[in-house]
Design a protein around this motif. Structure first.
Motif, mmCIF file in Angstrom:
data_model
loop_
_atom_site.group_PDB
_atom_site.id
_atom_site.type_symbol
_atom_site.label_atom_id
_atom_site.label_comp_id
_atom_site.label_asym_id
_atom_site.label_seq_id
_atom_site.Cartn_x
_atom_site.Cartn_y
_atom_site.Cartn_z
ATOM 1 N N ASP A 95 -15.138 28.262 -23.950
ATOM 2 C CA ASP A 95 -15.127 27.770 -22.574
ATOM 3 C C ASP A 95 -14.572 26.359 -22.483
ATOM 4 N N SER A 96 -14.847 25.546 -23.499
ATOM 5 C CA SER A 96 -14.363 24.169 -23.494
ATOM 6 C C SER A 96 -13.100 23.999 -24.316
ATOM 7 N N GLY A 97 -12.604 25.107 -24.920
ATOM 8 C CA GLY A 97 -11.372 25.035 -25.684
ATOM 9 C C GLY A 97 -11.454 24.180 -26.923
ATOM 10 N N THR A 98 -12.621 24.159 -27.580
ATOM 11 C CA THR A 98 -12.818 23.256 -28.722
ATOM 12 C C THR A 98 -12.894 23.993 -30.051
ATOM 13 N N GLY A 99 -12.470 25.251 -30.121
ATOM 14 C CA GLY A 99 -12.410 25.925 -31.403
ATOM 15 C C GLY A 99 -13.311 27.132 -31.491
ATOM 16 N N TYR A 100 -13.930 27.281 -32.652
ATOM 17 C CA TYR A 100 -14.720 28.459 -32.980
ATOM 18 C C TYR A 100 -16.180 28.130 -33.266
ATOM 19 N N VAL A 101 -16.552 26.869 -33.185
ATOM 20 C CA VAL A 101 -17.886 26.434 -33.604
ATOM 21 C C VAL A 101 -18.646 25.858 -32.421
ATOM 22 N N SER A 102 -19.857 26.350 -32.218
ATOM 23 C CA SER A 102 -20.757 25.785 -31.216
ATOM 24 C C SER A 102 -21.777 24.919 -31.942
ATOM 25 N N ASN A 103 -21.699 23.630 -31.689
ATOM 26 C CA ASN A 103 -22.533 22.651 -32.398
ATOM 27 C C ASN A 103 -23.201 21.730 -31.379
ATOM 28 N N PRO A 104 -23.956 22.293 -30.413
ATOM 29 C CA PRO A 104 -24.459 21.470 -29.309
ATOM 30 C C PRO A 104 -25.479 20.426 -29.736
ATOM 31 N N ASP A 105 -26.182 20.647 -30.841
ATOM 32 C CA ASP A 105 -27.211 19.704 -31.277
ATOM 33 C C ASP A 105 -26.689 18.677 -32.277
ATOM 34 N N LEU A 151 -25.515 19.000 -35.358
ATOM 35 C CA LEU A 151 -26.033 19.170 -36.718
ATOM 36 C C LEU A 151 -24.942 19.130 -37.772
ATOM 37 N N ILE A 152 -23.681 19.242 -37.351
ATOM 38 C CA ILE A 152 -22.543 19.121 -38.262
ATOM 39 C C ILE A 152 -21.752 17.894 -37.844
ATOM 40 N N ASP A 153 -21.373 17.081 -38.809
ATOM 41 C CA ASP A 153 -20.633 15.860 -38.459
ATOM 42 C C ASP A 153 -19.195 16.210 -38.068
ATOM 43 N N PRO A 154 -18.512 15.348 -37.305
ATOM 44 C CA PRO A 154 -17.180 15.656 -36.780
ATOM 45 C C PRO A 154 -16.147 15.997 -37.839
ATOM 46 N N THR A 155 -16.185 15.322 -39.006
ATOM 47 C CA THR A 155 -15.185 15.589 -40.041
ATOM 48 C C THR A 155 -15.312 17.009 -40.565
ATOM 49 N N GLU A 156 -16.538 17.420 -40.892
ATOM 50 C CA GLU A 156 -16.753 18.783 -41.364
ATOM 51 C C GLU A 156 -16.490 19.787 -40.258
ATOM 52 N N LEU A 157 -16.763 19.402 -39.013
ATOM 53 C CA LEU A 157 -16.527 20.289 -37.877
ATOM 54 C C LEU A 157 -15.048 20.601 -37.731
ATOM 55 N N ASP A 158 -14.192 19.591 -37.853
ATOM 56 C CA ASP A 158 -12.748 19.802 -37.773
ATOM 57 C C ASP A 158 -12.270 20.677 -38.924
ATOM 58 N N SER A 159 -12.776 20.428 -40.133
ATOM 59 C CA SER A 159 -12.389 21.240 -41.285
ATOM 60 C C SER A 159 -12.786 22.697 -41.084
ATOM 61 N N LEU A 160 -13.992 22.912 -40.563
ATOM 62 C CA LEU A 160 -14.465 24.267 -40.334
ATOM 63 C C LEU A 160 -13.622 24.972 -39.276
ATOM 64 N N ASN A 161 -13.308 24.286 -38.181
ATOM 65 C CA ASN A 161 -12.460 24.878 -37.145
ATOM 66 C C ASN A 161 -11.082 25.238 -37.693
ATOM 67 N N ASN A 162 -10.525 24.373 -38.553
ATOM 68 C CA ASN A 162 -9.224 24.669 -39.155
ATOM 69 C C ASN A 162 -9.291 25.901 -40.046
ATOM 70 N N LEU A 163 -10.373 26.015 -40.832
ATOM 71 C CA LEU A 163 -10.532 27.190 -41.697
ATOM 72 C C LEU A 163 -10.616 28.476 -40.875
ATOM 73 N N GLY A 200 -15.916 14.648 -22.948
ATOM 74 C CA GLY A 200 -17.296 15.064 -22.696
ATOM 75 C C GLY A 200 -18.187 14.838 -23.869
ATOM 76 N N GLY A 201 -19.279 14.100 -23.662
ATOM 77 C CA GLY A 201 -20.197 13.822 -24.758
ATOM 78 C C GLY A 201 -21.058 15.000 -25.114
ATOM 79 N N SER A 202 -21.106 16.016 -24.272
ATOM 80 C CA SER A 202 -21.967 17.157 -24.544
ATOM 81 C C SER A 202 -21.154 18.385 -24.911
ATOM 82 N N SER A 203 -19.969 18.173 -25.509
ATOM 83 C CA SER A 203 -19.130 19.297 -25.912
ATOM 84 C C SER A 203 -19.885 20.177 -26.875
ATOM 85 N N SER A 204 -19.720 21.477 -26.724
ATOM 86 C CA SER A 204 -20.514 22.399 -27.507
ATOM 87 C C SER A 204 -20.157 22.388 -28.973
ATOM 88 N N SER A 205 -18.974 21.910 -29.328
ATOM 89 C CA SER A 205 -18.621 21.868 -30.732
ATOM 90 C C SER A 205 -18.690 20.488 -31.312
#
Length: 521
Positions: free
Chosen positions: A56-66, A68-80, A489-494
């Motif tokens: 919905d927000s066009g931010t990839g494949y990962v929903s990380n609303p809380d 719990l995953i830091d941004p660097t690992e989040l980008d790596s995971l989305n790329n994978l 948006g500070g509350s992006s789901s990923s």
């Protein structure tokens, strides 16, 4: 007697009240400190509709609303996951949340979420969901109908037990998920998809230990940085303190870079306290604290070296003397490059300039065929050999003059060399010196919010002030801008502002029969 007794009782009551107030304040403080873990704890998601959909927000494949995953690992995971989708066509969603409604178990909630989002292509039903609930300490894989044969429950269970569980016990959620996705990706891309999974485990580099080694290396880096700082201060003290404004600028940059990084850590901790994620963010800061300190060390040494070099440059008008001091400095501090590799950029640039200097200072011959002596710009007063125009050329940086004389100055030769700003100037048609600027704009009338302005484009000589007019330029009037545009948006789901990892704006409409595997840690 009664008076003394009354005084004693009054004092006792006062002490009791004061003690009571102190204990009350201490209890209040303890209650406030316990708020992040209890009162501000995020409410579990009551339904699948409450879980943010990353599509919905066009931010990839990962929903990380809380978070719990830091941004660097989040980008790596989305790329994978994007690469997995591109190579195999399999849509994979990862959802990591603190908790969900107590009315559902992990199987029911994850299956409902899979069907609600429609993960996978509608015709092939080739979707895969990984749901992690950290408060419950549970995870669940859910596969679409089309993947149940390619990814059997036993395979997913093995991946979870051997990769996710060890990592999650260390709260390394990001690295655990990334390693699991790599194994799944490799497994799915095998030609016949029949090789043993152990082959992938042997080739997969999974890091679940080594904390003690990292701690030792971190401590060595800190001690080395302290020694490097002491050495730089000692070197700086031996340099002439004249004209060090630029070096002080680099020192300020080094200091404020460290202050900014520390302020970022404080800001994140404050946000975590009031958002109810204090412990999670505190854990993230703790995990990344060595990285932050190492970054501070790298920046500090880089700007500290610029500080020293600028001091050396200010202390030496003569290029030969400057580069000799540069060589001496780096023979003492070469090992600083181990702590700050970006110092190699400075060294490389200086070595290129030294190579050019060696070609430049080859001694010419006088009329008798004897090598001439180059004047030391630091030790001798040589301005008498240069005209005002030549001095202006050196001031602008267009040319640098080497002055060569015989032993008793019977013969003098001036050899001009391109300066640092050689290309920015041309030879002036009026005075003949290379102080004639490239076309520049000079404001005649400033633009305001009420009306536009006017400027002229000219060539200007910095020596004789000769001016060649080219054209007039009309300046647009100033426009008030609104800086309230969206910043992601500070509350992006990923938790990430990048949207390049998402191959489409929605899932493909796939479904599941409940296949998959789950576990706990």
């Amino acid at each position: 007697m009664y008076t003394k007794l009354n005084v004693f009782l009054s004092q006792s009551i006062a002490v009791y009240r004061m003690t009571h107030r102190i204990f009350g304040c201490m209890i209040a403080i303890l209650l406030v400190l316990s708020i992040p873990g209890y009162a501000f704890q995020k409410t579990p998601y009551q339904s699948v509709n409450d879980v943010p959909n990353p599509k919905d927000s066009g931010t990839g494949y990962v929903s990380n609303p809380d978070g719990l995953i830091d941004p660097t690992e989040l980008d790596s995971l989305n790329n994978l996951l994007a690469e997995l989708n591109r190579r195999t066509g399999i849509e994979t969603a990862v959802v990591i949340i603190s908790d969900f409604t107590k009315n559902d178990d992990d199987f029911t909630f994850s299956t409902a979420l899979f069907r609600h989002w429609g993960i996978g292509k509608g015709g092939s039903n080739n979707g895969l969901l990984l749901l992690i609930a950290t408060e419950r300490r549970q995870y669940r894989f859910v596969t679409g109908y089309g993947l149940e044969g390619l990814l059997p429950d036993i395979t997913l269970s093995t991946i979870g037990d051997r990769i996710l569980v060890p990592a999650f016990k260390e709260q390394a959620y990001g690295s655990g998920i990334i390693n699991a996705v790599k194994v799944i990706s490799g497994y799915l891309q095998q030609p016949a998809n029949k090789k043993e999974l152990d082959t992938l485990f042997n080739n997969q580099k999974i890091t679940t230990s080594g904390a003690s080694t990292k701690t030792i290396l971190f401590a060595i880096a800190i001690l080395s940085a302290i020694v490097a700082g002491w050495q730089l201060n000692k070197i700086k003290a031996s340099i002439s303190k004249a004209k060090q404004k630029l070096s002080n600028l680099y020192a300020d940059i080094s200091f404020w870079s460290a202050i900014v990084l520390l302020c970022c850590v404080f800001f994140l901790s404050t946000v975590g306290f009031f958002s109810g994620h204090f412990m999670d963010m505190l854990w993230s800061v703790f995990n990344f604290f060595p990285l932050v300190i190492c970054l501070i060390i790298v920046l500090y040494l880089f700007f500290a070296h610029l500080n020293i070099l600028s001091s050396l440059r200010m202390s030496h008008k003569d290029d030969v003397n400057y580069f000799e001091s540069f060589g001496k400095f780096y023979r003492q501090s070469w090992w600083h490059t181990l702590l700050s590799p970006i110092l190699l950029i400075i060294i490389f640039i200086q070595l290129v300039q030294i190579t050019r200097l060696k070609k430049r200072i080859k001694a010419p011959l006088d009329n008798n065929g004897m090598p001439m002596r180059r004047c030391d710009r630091d030790a001798e007063e040589v301005n008498q050999y240069l005209s005002s125009g030549q001095l202006k050329e050196e001031d602008t940086g267009s040319l640098i003059y080497d002055i060569w004389t015989t032993e008793h100055a019977e013969e003098i030769k001036l050899i001009s060399n391109p300066g640092y700003h050689y290309a920015d100037f041309e030879v002036c048609p009026a005075c003949g010196f290379r102080t004639y600027t490239q076309p520049i704009e000079i404001t005649i009338e400033r633009a305001t919010y009420a009306h536009g302005g006017r400027a002229k484009r000219v060539n200007l000589c910095r020596n004789c002030d000769h001016e060649h007019f080219i054209e007039f330029i009309m300046l647009d009037k100033l426009v008030r801008t609104n800086n309230s545009s969206s910043s992601g948006g500070g509350s992006s789901s990923s938790g990430s502002g990048s949207s390049s990892n998402s191959s489409s704006s929605s899932w493909g409409g796939g479904s599941t029969g409940g296949g998959g595997a789950g576990g706990r840690w």
